[in-house]
Write a protein that holds these residues in place. Structure first.
Motif, PDB file in Angstrom:
ATOM      1  N   GLN A 153      45.254  25.048  38.022  1.00  0.00           N
ATOM      2  CA  GLN A 153      45.315  24.452  39.529  1.00  0.00           C
ATOM      3  C   GLN A 153      44.009  23.519  39.699  1.00  0.00           C
ATOM      4  O   GLN A 153      44.185  22.590  40.313  1.00  0.00           O
ATOM      5  CB  GLN A 153      44.854  25.508  40.384  1.00  0.00           C
ATOM      6  N   THR A 154      43.201  23.632  38.979  1.00  0.00           N
ATOM      7  CA  THR A 154      42.003  22.722  38.711  1.00  0.00           C
ATOM      8  C   THR A 154      41.426  22.492  37.475  1.00  0.00           C
ATOM      9  O   THR A 154      41.474  23.364  36.766  1.00  0.00           O
ATOM     10  CB  THR A 154      41.037  23.198  39.946  1.00  0.00           C
ATOM     11  N   THR A 155      40.718  21.211  37.234  1.00  0.00           N
ATOM     12  CA  THR A 155      40.129  21.136  36.112  1.00  0.00           C
ATOM     13  C   THR A 155      38.507  20.834  36.480  1.00  0.00           C
ATOM     14  O   THR A 155      37.831  20.462  35.634  1.00  0.00           O
ATOM     15  CB  THR A 155      40.591  19.856  35.372  1.00  0.00           C
ATOM     16  N   ALA A 156      37.922  21.075  37.713  1.00  0.00           N
ATOM     17  CA  ALA A 156      36.745  21.092  38.107  1.00  0.00           C
ATOM     18  C   ALA A 156      35.993  22.156  37.455  1.00  0.00           C
ATOM     19  O   ALA A 156      36.333  23.316  37.044  1.00  0.00           O
ATOM     20  CB  ALA A 156      36.790  21.530  39.630  1.00  0.00           C
ATOM     21  N   PRO A 157      34.917  21.756  37.207  1.00  0.00           N
ATOM     22  CA  PRO A 157      33.638  22.737  36.658  1.00  0.00           C
ATOM     23  C   PRO A 157      33.530  23.995  37.350  1.00  0.00           C
ATOM     24  O   PRO A 157      33.960  23.795  38.636  1.00  0.00           O
ATOM     25  CB  PRO A 157      32.589  22.235  36.353  1.00  0.00           C
TER      26      PRO A 157
END
Length: 104
Positions: free
Chosen positions: A61-65
């Motif tokens: 869903q996300t590649t955010a840290p």
């Protein structure tokens, strides 16, 4: 290419019919091979293919840290001005607070 009705029926009746259709469209040699098999051999081979075909992995869903850890510390306690009668007393209390915290 003419595809036998038996092969079409096997593909359509499969639980993985979209995957089978896609795989056979990408591999026309395998489709020709299946097309020339007897109904029994075809059913076995379709079963083997179903066992090897898998749905592609879903994207994350996300590649955010990850979020930062909990913050620690906080604001320094302050001396209330209402409790101080004059500036000298305020300065005295402030110096005591700073000395307690090792800041002087």
């Amino acid at each position: 290419m003419n595809i036998h009705d038996d092969l079409i029926d096997e593909i359509v009746s499969s639980d993985k019919s979209p995957l089978l259709a896609y795989h056979l469209a990408k591999n026309p040699d395998k489709l020709r091979e299946l097309n020339h098999m007897s109904a029994r051999e075809m059913a076995r081979e379709i079963g083997r293919l179903e066992g090897t075909l898998k749905m592609p992995e879903g994207k994350k869903q996300t590649t955010a840290p990850p979020p930062p850890s909990n913050l620690r510390g906080g604001a320094a306690p302050h001396t209330k001005l209402e409790d101080v009668s004059d500036m000298g007393e305020f300065a005295s209390r402030l110096m005591k607070d700073l000395a307690k915290r090792g800041r002087r």
